[in-house]
Design a protein around this motif. Sequence first.
Motif, PDB file in Angstrom:
ATOM      1  N   ALA A  74       0.832  -1.204   0.000  1.00 21.54           N
ATOM      2  CA  ALA A  74       0.000   0.000   0.000  1.00 21.54           C
ATOM      3  C   ALA A  74       0.865   1.251   0.000  1.00 21.54           C
ATOM      4  N   CYS A  75       1.969   1.225   0.751  1.00 18.31           N
ATOM      5  CA  CYS A  75       2.882   2.375   0.779  1.00 18.31           C
ATOM      6  C   CYS A  75       3.539   2.583  -0.585  1.00 18.31           C
ATOM      7  N   ILE A  76       3.901   1.507  -1.251  1.00 16.55           N
ATOM      8  CA  ILE A  76       4.534   1.621  -2.567  1.00 16.55           C
ATOM      9  C   ILE A  76       3.579   2.257  -3.562  1.00 16.55           C
ATOM     10  N   VAL A  77       2.298   1.864  -3.521  1.00 14.32           N
ATOM     11  CA  VAL A  77       1.303   2.472  -4.410  1.00 14.32           C
ATOM     12  C   VAL A  77       1.218   3.974  -4.162  1.00 14.32           C
ATOM     13  N   ILE A  78       1.091   4.357  -2.910  1.00 10.34           N
ATOM     14  CA  ILE A  78       0.966   5.779  -2.567  1.00 10.34           C
ATOM     15  C   ILE A  78       2.213   6.542  -2.983  1.00 10.34           C
ATOM     16  N   GLU A  79       3.369   5.969  -2.711  1.00 10.81           N
ATOM     17  CA  GLU A  79       4.640   6.622  -3.064  1.00 10.81           C
ATOM     18  C   GLU A  79       4.735   6.882  -4.559  1.00 10.81           C
ATOM     19  N   GLU A  80       4.417   5.890  -5.352  1.00 12.07           N
ATOM     20  CA  GLU A  80       4.576   6.031  -6.796  1.00 12.07           C
ATOM     21  C   GLU A  80       3.561   7.003  -7.399  1.00 12.07           C
ATOM     22  N   CYS A  85       1.843  13.113  -8.648  1.00  9.47           N
ATOM     23  CA  CYS A  85       0.693  13.941  -8.267  1.00  9.47           C
ATOM     24  C   CYS A  85       0.280  13.633  -6.835  1.00  9.47           C
ATOM     25  N   ALA A  86       0.609  14.533  -5.928  1.00 10.74           N
ATOM     26  CA  ALA A  86       0.287  14.314  -4.515  1.00 10.74           C
ATOM     27  C   ALA A  86      -1.214  14.263  -4.287  1.00 10.74           C
ATOM     28  N   SER A  87      -1.966  15.097  -4.986  1.00 10.13           N
ATOM     29  CA  SER A  87      -3.420  15.103  -4.818  1.00 10.13           C
ATOM     30  C   SER A  87      -4.012  13.739  -5.141  1.00 10.13           C
ATOM     31  N   SER A  88      -3.519  13.128  -6.211  1.00  7.45           N
ATOM     32  CA  SER A  88      -4.030  11.812  -6.610  1.00  7.45           C
ATOM     33  C   SER A  88      -3.638  10.721  -5.623  1.00  7.45           C
ATOM     34  N   SER A  89      -2.480  10.882  -4.981  1.00 11.05           N
ATOM     35  CA  SER A  89      -2.039   9.856  -4.030  1.00 11.05           C
ATOM     36  C   SER A  89      -2.940   9.796  -2.804  1.00 11.05           C
ATOM     37  N   LEU A  90      -3.718  10.846  -2.581  1.00  9.56           N
ATOM     38  CA  LEU A  90      -4.639  10.839  -1.446  1.00  9.56           C
ATOM     39  C   LEU A  90      -5.850   9.943  -1.693  1.00  9.56           C
ATOM     40  N   ILE A  91      -6.032   9.467  -2.905  1.00  7.89           N
ATOM     41  CA  ILE A  91      -7.119   8.514  -3.159  1.00  7.89           C
ATOM     42  C   ILE A  91      -6.807   7.188  -2.459  1.00  7.89           C
ATOM     43  N   PRO A  92      -5.680   6.524  -2.755  1.00  9.74           N
ATOM     44  CA  PRO A  92      -5.383   5.296  -2.004  1.00  9.74           C
ATOM     45  C   PRO A  92      -5.045   5.566  -0.545  1.00  9.74           C
ATOM     46  N   ALA A  93      -4.408   6.701  -0.241  1.00 15.47           N
ATOM     47  CA  ALA A  93      -4.011   6.973   1.143  1.00 15.47           C
ATOM     48  C   ALA A  93      -5.227   7.126   2.055  1.00 15.47           C
ATOM     49  N   VAL A  94      -6.212   7.899   1.622  1.00 14.38           N
ATOM     50  CA  VAL A  94      -7.373   8.150   2.478  1.00 14.38           C
ATOM     51  C   VAL A  94      -8.332   6.967   2.470  1.00 14.38           C
ATOM     52  N   ASN A  95      -8.366   6.211   1.387  1.00  9.98           N
ATOM     53  CA  ASN A  95      -9.136   4.965   1.423  1.00  9.98           C
ATOM     54  C   ASN A  95      -8.584   4.032   2.493  1.00  9.98           C
ATOM     55  N   GLY A  96      -7.265   4.086   2.700  1.00 17.30           N
ATOM     56  CA  GLY A  96      -6.682   3.303   3.780  1.00 17.30           C
ATOM     57  C   GLY A  96      -7.033   3.867   5.139  1.00 17.30           C
ATOM     58  N   LEU A  97      -6.870   5.166   5.295  1.00 17.85           N
ATOM     59  CA  LEU A  97      -7.141   5.811   6.577  1.00 17.85           C
ATOM     60  C   LEU A  97      -8.584   5.600   7.015  1.00 17.85           C
ATOM     61  N   GLY A  98      -9.520   5.742   6.090  1.00 18.90           N
ATOM     62  CA  GLY A  98     -10.928   5.606   6.446  1.00 18.90           C
ATOM     63  C   GLY A  98     -11.360   4.180   6.726  1.00 18.90           C
ATOM     64  N   SER A  99     -10.716   3.229   6.080  1.00 20.17           N
ATOM     65  CA  SER A  99     -11.178   1.838   6.188  1.00 20.17           C
ATOM     66  C   SER A  99     -10.458   1.025   7.251  1.00 20.17           C
ATOM     67  N   ILE A 100      -9.259   1.428   7.634  1.00 23.36           N
ATOM     68  CA  ILE A 100      -8.518   0.630   8.614  1.00 23.36           C
ATOM     69  C   ILE A 100      -9.237   0.539   9.963  1.00 23.36           C
ATOM     70  N   PRO A 101      -9.926   1.603  10.447  1.00 23.11           N
ATOM     71  CA  PRO A 101     -10.698   1.411  11.682  1.00 23.11           C
ATOM     72  C   PRO A 101     -11.716   0.276  11.581  1.00 23.11           C
ATOM     73  N   ILE A 102     -12.310   0.133  10.403  1.00 20.89           N
ATOM     74  CA  ILE A 102     -13.286  -0.944  10.205  1.00 20.89           C
ATOM     75  C   ILE A 102     -12.577  -2.285  10.160  1.00 20.89           C
ATOM     76  N   ILE A 249       1.534   8.221   5.108  1.00 25.32           N
ATOM     77  CA  ILE A 249       1.819   9.633   4.856  1.00 25.32           C
ATOM     78  C   ILE A 249       3.317   9.809   4.631  1.00 25.32           C
ATOM     79  N   GLY A 250       4.117   9.029   5.353  1.00 28.63           N
ATOM     80  CA  GLY A 250       5.546   9.013   5.069  1.00 28.63           C
ATOM     81  C   GLY A 250       5.816   8.591   3.634  1.00 28.63           C
ATOM     82  N   ALA A 251       5.078   7.603   3.154  1.00 29.16           N
ATOM     83  CA  ALA A 251       5.235   7.143   1.772  1.00 29.16           C
ATOM     84  C   ALA A 251       4.846   8.232   0.786  1.00 29.16           C
ATOM     85  N   GLN A 252       3.771   8.943   1.076  1.00 28.18           N
ATOM     86  CA  GLN A 252       3.386  10.065   0.225  1.00 28.18           C
ATOM     87  C   GLN A 252       4.501  11.106   0.173  1.00 28.18           C
TER      88      GLN A 252
END
Length: 383
Positions: A74-80, A85-102, A249-252
């Motif tokens: 997941a970090c590699i996807v966000i990093e690449e 495009c940092a804005s686009s990397s927030l799609i996989p990053a925030v999908n992780g942040l929102g879903s990990i509590p579940i 976020i470090g990966a981003q």
Amino acid sequence: MNADFDTYRLSDEHEALREAVRALAEKEIAPFAAEVDEQARYPVEARDALVKAGFHAVHIPEEYGGEGADELAACIVIEEVARVCASSSLIPAVNGLGSIPILLSGSEELKQLVLSDIARGAGISYALSEREAGSDAASMRTRARRDGDDWILDGTKCWITNAGESTWYTVMAVTDPEKRANGISAFAVHRDDPGFEVGPKERKLGIAGSPTREIYFQGCRIPGDRIIGAEGTGFKTALRTLDHTRPTIGAQAVGIAQGALDVAIAYAKDRRQFGKAIAEFQGLQFMLADMAMKVEAARQLVYVAASRAERGEPNLGFISSAAKCMASDVAMSVTTDAVQVLGGAGYTRDFPVERMMRDAKITQIYEGTNQVQRMVMARALLK
């Protein structure tokens, strides 16, 4: 020399994933990055490409229709993605942040409902912060009360990444004000739930293509089984979540820094002054060397933190905070130096490094400011 010695080396699968994501990012995301920033619009091209390839939320387990990738992947996807495009990397990053509590605390029924939807392409945001409860998140005022079999939410959350674009929202709310942090619970809210509204977009320094908004709950009614875990465990879930997501976020940040370094190297080879390429000047060579050294050090720390989180090791607080803190400080340093390498050209929007510098700043702020990260690290050391 033993070619089979693979200790501390990414697996072939991880390297193949990097190649695939980089190819997709260069072809489907990079061409729109400047326009997305200039127009402050959501990167629909990136979303569509990531969803089609299954890269929008690779961490979703296979039993819910996801790719079942580990946290390092997941970090590699966000990093690449962040590299272009940092804005686009927030799609996989925030999908992780929102879903990990579940993933960490949700019931099986809730996982089937929400995670399966995300695997199919739905987005999910994370709602913890409030205007008066940022670093002091336990002071939140959003309330949730029982009403028959349902929950009723009232309050406002702010700084919600991708709000308005996401289908689902993981929301922290107070269910027992007398218990402070132990009186906070977590809930899954759908954008169509009655009483849920989204506010206007914030005007931001960077990550302009990722909408940041307030969200409002005005008697917002949700089914009782949408609570994430037991009542009163929401804040504990939030803290456990950050142990897993701060490395992302470090990966981003690493991706942003790598992108800026790549541009700086290419420019230094091409730009000529005093009869030769500026890359031949030792002063500039030292700058590039320091930039690359910092990026690689940050990358390794992020990968170690992600790997330890994947294994579920105890006491993740220090390493997760260290990875996020160091990588974001590196991103700010490297992008600033990249602008310097490009000189006047770097200060213009004709080159991407000024955008990368603006984008890098937020990585020092969200998911816990770097001052908070240092507090977390110090407490772990002194415990």
